[in-house]
Enzyme design. Structure first.
Site, PDB file in Angstrom:
ATOM      1  N   LYS A 159       0.267 -55.490  -0.461  1.00 58.54           N
ATOM      2  CA  LYS A 159      -0.052 -56.636   1.593  1.00 58.54           C
ATOM      3  C   LYS A 159      -1.507 -56.658   1.023  1.00 58.54           C
ATOM      4  CE  LYS A 159       4.373 -55.116   2.285  1.00 58.54           C
ATOM      5  NZ  LYS A 159       5.336 -53.517   2.674  1.00 58.54           N
TER       6      LYS A 159
ATOM      7  N   SER B  76       6.252 -50.947  10.163  1.00 59.56           N
ATOM      8  CA  SER B  76       6.399 -52.152   8.933  1.00 59.56           C
ATOM      9  C   SER B  76       7.494 -53.217  10.431  1.00 59.56           C
ATOM     10  CB  SER B  76       6.879 -52.324   7.836  1.00 59.56           C
ATOM     11  OG  SER B  76       8.277 -51.643   8.267  1.00 59.56           O
TER      12      SER B  76
ATOM     13  N   HIS C 238       0.805 -51.481   5.486  1.00 56.87           N
ATOM     14  CA  HIS C 238       0.427 -52.224   6.687  1.00 56.87           C
ATOM     15  C   HIS C 238      -1.343 -51.521   7.422  1.00 56.87           C
ATOM     16  CE1 HIS C 238       4.221 -54.205   5.929  1.00 56.87           C
ATOM     17  NE2 HIS C 238       4.593 -53.131   6.193  1.00 56.87           N
TER      18      HIS C 238
HETATM   19  C1  LIG Z   1       6.151 -53.115   1.800  1.00 56.96           C
HETATM   20  C2  LIG Z   1       6.119 -52.094   1.496  1.00 56.96           C
HETATM   21  C3  LIG Z   1       6.564 -50.674   0.727  1.00 56.96           C
HETATM   22  C4  LIG Z   1       6.968 -51.314  -0.709  1.00 56.96           C
HETATM   23  O1  LIG Z   1       5.994 -52.296  -1.220  1.00 56.96           O
HETATM   24  P1  LIG Z   1       6.015 -52.606  -2.476  1.00 56.96           P
HETATM   25  O2  LIG Z   1       5.098 -52.243  -3.392  1.00 56.96           O
HETATM   26  O3  LIG Z   1       6.312 -54.486  -1.862  1.00 56.96           O
HETATM   27  O4  LIG Z   1       7.421 -52.312  -3.301  1.00 56.96           O
HETATM   28  C5  LIG Z   1       6.320 -49.261   1.193  1.00 56.96           C
HETATM   29  N1  LIG Z   1       6.660 -48.788   2.289  1.00 56.96           N
HETATM   30  C6  LIG Z   1       6.124 -49.763   3.887  1.00 56.96           C
HETATM   31  C7  LIG Z   1       5.837 -49.349   4.665  1.00 56.96           C
HETATM   32  C8  LIG Z   1       6.324 -51.123   3.729  1.00 56.96           C
HETATM   33  O5  LIG Z   1       5.982 -51.737   4.396  1.00 56.96           O
END
Ligand SMILES: *Cc1c(COP(=O)(O)O)cnc(C)c1O
Length: 392
Positions: free
Chosen positions: A236, A176, A204
């Site tokens: 995302k 990320s 992602h």
């Molecule tokens: C954003 C993210 C999460 C968390 O997801 P949310 O739905 O925002 O709680 C988990 N793992 C990764 C790699 C992320 O980038």
């Protein structure tokens, strides 16, 4: 005795690690207003530009009209409604897995999956650059917890030798904060050879990666046997909210029985599932979004190289510019903001000490002209800083 919060906050400020929340006064998109200032933003994870898509908004509206607003109860009581169920089936289809289970957030999906699968006497092995939610999950599980070197199958293999009990290997799909892609075929081979399970959090990767947006497992063509536990998030590239775990029938049934962050929480609003069903359809079918994004990624990398910025090894929409020093990263970000550009400085503890960076993210909603404006702004700031940004 007292909680000396003021001293703690002052120390964080002195280290240039103090966090502030920019106040967004517009929907997600390239052009935003933040704290009263119009800005061209390069820091959203809305990679395909679906968070503010009219058809997704309409699906949410129609979903609320049909299903009301609140989820009402946990999935196990009376909160599991038809739109949730339909979305789980659509996510199973996207991932090519027998089943998928919807969670309220990605953080909870990761906590739920890891703690349901391993406990005392077991082992969890994680990439040292994994997302915080995966690291927290490993610690919370009570299993023996060990981190291997970033994306390093040799380092993983050494730790697998010493593993006891059920062993779960856990990695981000697309990292990320770095944007690089996990070497999943090799990691999967190592895990399988030792009878360990591989869990991949592809928050992602879904959307940008894979011919149909199926993320890193579609990109590499990896089966259920290679990646028994697959996590995706919906906040995302899907542009909505929530998360899912995809896998075998036994895995999903086990999560329903044992994953506490699944059991002890209210289901997400059913209308949100209606919105995600629509965004899932757009994510799979509108290939131009991925194609345009790849054009912008190539444009940005080429331009950044020309102005002497050192980028990280990333072919994804996450294109960090390594700065090093946290104070310098903040200064760079502020200088960009004065020029109408918003790029967030990412500092420890989100990234390792000494590796503060500007995390540029590109989305399908950006135009080539907007990427050009970013490149010009970066060049301008670099010149004003008067030195290579990599040698703070
Ligand atoms: C954003 C993210 C999460 C968390 O997801 P949310 O739905 O925002 O709680 C988990 N793992 C990764 C790699 C992320 O980038």
């Amino acid at each position: 005795m007292s909680f000396d919060l003021a001293a703690r906050l002052a120390a964080r400020r002195a280290e240039n690690l103090y966090r502030q929340r920019p106040l967004l006064e517009t929907p997600q998109g390239p052009q935003v207003v933040v704290d009263g200032q119009p800005l061209l933003a390069f820091c959203s994870n809305d990679y395909l530009g679906l968070a503010n898509h009219p058809e997704v908004i309409e699906a949410l509206r129609a979903g609320a009209a049909r299903w009301g607003v609140g989820g009402g109860a946990s999935h196990l009581v009376i909160g599991h409604s038809s739109p949730h169920h339909a979305l789980e089936e659509a996510l199973a289809d996207l991932t090519g897995r027998p089943r998928a289970l919807l969670f309220t957030t990605g953080y909870m999906a990761n906590l739920g999956a890891v703690t349901a699968l391993v406990g005392q006497g077991d082992t969890v092995l994680e990439d040292r650059l994994n997302h915080a939610s995966l690291l927290d999950a490993g610690l919370l599980s009570g299993a023996r917890f060990n981190r291997y070197l970033h994306n390093d199958a040799v380092s993983l293999a050494k730790r697998l030798e010493k593993a006891t009990g059920n062993t779960l290997v856990v990695t981000d799909g697309v990292f990320s904060m770095d944007g690089d892609i996990a070497d999943l075929p090799t990691l999967a081979r190592e895990a399988k050879a030792k009878g360990a399970w591989l869990m991949v959090d592809d928050a992602h990767g879904f959307g940008p990666l894979g011919a149909n947006g199926g993320g890193i497992v579609e990109h590499f063509g990896l089966s259920l046997e290679d990646v028994p536990v697959l996590v995706g998030t919906l906040g995302k590239a899907f542009g909505t909210s929530g998360a899912f775990v995809a896998g075998s029938d036994d895995l999903i049934e086990s999560l329903i029985q044992f994953a506490r962050p699944y059991i002890y929480t209210t289901s997400q609003p059913p209308a949100l599932a209606c919105a995600t069903l629509k965004s899932l359809e757009l994510l799979r079918s509108e290939h131009w979004r991925r194609e345009h994004l790849n054009v912008l990624i190539r444009q940005f990398r080429k331009g950044a190289e020309q102005i002497g910025l050192e980028l990280m090894d990333s072919s994804t929409p996450i294109q960090p510019i390594m700065i090093g020093d946290a104070g310098r990263a903040v200064l760079f970000s502020q200088m960009l903001r004065q020029r109408g550009l918003m790029v967030t400085a990412i500092r420890p503890p989100t990234v390792p000490a000494g590796s503060a960076r500007l995390r540029v993210t590109l989305t399908a909603a950006h135009s080539e002209a907007q990427v050009q404006l970013l490149l010009e702004g970066l060049a301008d700031c670099l010149q004003q800083l008067g030195a290579e940004p990599n040698h703070a």
